[in-house]
Motif scaffolding. Structure first.
Motif, PDB file in Angstrom:
ATOM      1  N   ALA A   1      39.745  32.979  39.998  1.00 48.30           N
ATOM      2  CA  ALA A   1      40.828  32.454  39.164  1.00 48.30           C
ATOM      3  C   ALA A   1      41.930  31.869  40.037  1.00 48.30           C
ATOM      4  O   ALA A   1      42.435  30.773  39.765  1.00 48.30           O
ATOM      5  N   HIS A   2      42.297  32.595  41.079  1.00 50.80           N
ATOM      6  CA  HIS A   2      43.319  32.143  42.023  1.00 50.80           C
ATOM      7  C   HIS A   2      42.926  30.806  42.651  1.00 50.80           C
ATOM      8  O   HIS A   2      43.724  29.864  42.683  1.00 50.80           O
TER       9      HIS A   2
ATOM     10  N   TYR B   1      39.516  37.689  39.705  1.00 51.57           N
ATOM     11  CA  TYR B   1      40.843  37.213  40.070  1.00 51.57           C
ATOM     12  C   TYR B   1      40.850  36.292  41.286  1.00 51.57           C
ATOM     13  O   TYR B   1      41.660  35.363  41.345  1.00 51.57           O
ATOM     14  N   GLU B   2      39.982  36.515  42.244  1.00 50.59           N
ATOM     15  CA  GLU B   2      39.943  35.623  43.409  1.00 50.59           C
ATOM     16  C   GLU B   2      39.503  34.222  43.002  1.00 50.59           C
ATOM     17  O   GLU B   2      40.105  33.221  43.410  1.00 50.59           O
TER      18      GLU B   2
ATOM     19  N   TYR C   1      40.167  34.683  35.088  1.00 51.34           N
ATOM     20  CA  TYR C   1      41.204  35.703  34.922  1.00 51.34           C
ATOM     21  C   TYR C   1      40.812  36.668  33.809  1.00 51.34           C
ATOM     22  O   TYR C   1      40.864  37.886  33.970  1.00 51.34           O
TER      23      TYR C   1
ATOM     24  N   ILE D   1      48.095  35.188  37.519  1.00 50.10           N
ATOM     25  CA  ILE D   1      46.818  35.462  38.193  1.00 50.10           C
ATOM     26  C   ILE D   1      47.075  36.236  39.476  1.00 50.10           C
ATOM     27  O   ILE D   1      46.383  37.219  39.779  1.00 50.10           O
ATOM     28  N   ASP D   2      48.064  35.816  40.230  1.00 46.24           N
ATOM     29  CA  ASP D   2      48.327  36.447  41.527  1.00 46.24           C
ATOM     30  C   ASP D   2      48.791  37.893  41.406  1.00 46.24           C
ATOM     31  O   ASP D   2      48.556  38.696  42.311  1.00 46.24           O
TER      32      ASP D   2
ATOM     33  N   GLY E   1      38.189  39.067  34.769  1.00 41.08           N
ATOM     34  CA  GLY E   1      38.496  39.957  35.880  1.00 41.08           C
ATOM     35  C   GLY E   1      38.068  39.433  37.245  1.00 41.08           C
ATOM     36  O   GLY E   1      38.054  40.174  38.220  1.00 41.08           O
TER      37      GLY E   1
ATOM     38  N   LYS F   1      47.539  40.085  39.305  1.00 40.08           N
ATOM     39  CA  LYS F   1      46.266  40.827  39.222  1.00 40.08           C
ATOM     40  C   LYS F   1      45.471  40.711  40.521  1.00 40.08           C
ATOM     41  O   LYS F   1      44.878  41.685  40.980  1.00 40.08           O
ATOM     42  N   TYR F   2      45.461  39.526  41.107  1.00 39.94           N
ATOM     43  CA  TYR F   2      44.716  39.283  42.340  1.00 39.94           C
ATOM     44  C   TYR F   2      45.253  40.180  43.462  1.00 39.94           C
ATOM     45  O   TYR F   2      44.499  40.854  44.163  1.00 39.94           O
TER      46      TYR F   2
END
Length: 96
Positions: free
Chosen positions: A59-60, A56-57, A51, A83-84, A54, A86-87
């Motif tokens: 991180a998710h 994000y995927e 996260y 996270i979601d 950057g 930003k994702y």
């Protein structure tokens, strides 16, 4: 090392260490492999550092695994919500 990187906000270090640790798929009995290595903590740290970097995927995905391992942890669920945001924003901007 991953925890130290987290405490120092050294996200590239946390990323490197969690990726290396998560690549270990078998318990060897070595004293170097802590019991925490087999729980949700590495996935949680991986989600946080991705996260911050950057990614994000990733991180998710890591956050989902952490929650699957520790489904009653409210902090993990809240982290996934952050996270979601930003994702999903990144997904929307890539489709524009």
């Amino acid at each position: 090392m991953a925890r130290l990187g987290y405490l120092e906000n050294n996200w590239p270090l946390v990323h490197l260490m969690t990726e290396k640790a998560l690549a270990i798929t078998e318990k060897t009995g070595s004293y170097l492999l802590e019991t925490d290595s087999w729980g949700y903590e590495l996935y949680d740290l991986a989600a946080i550092c991705c996260y911050r970097l950057g990614m994000y995927e990733k991180a998710h995905n890591y956050a989902l695994i952490a929650i699957k391992m520790e489904p009653d942890d409210i902090r993990l669920k809240r982290n996934l919500e952050l996270i979601d945001i930003k994702y999903n924003a990144a997904l929307e901007s890539s489709h524009e």
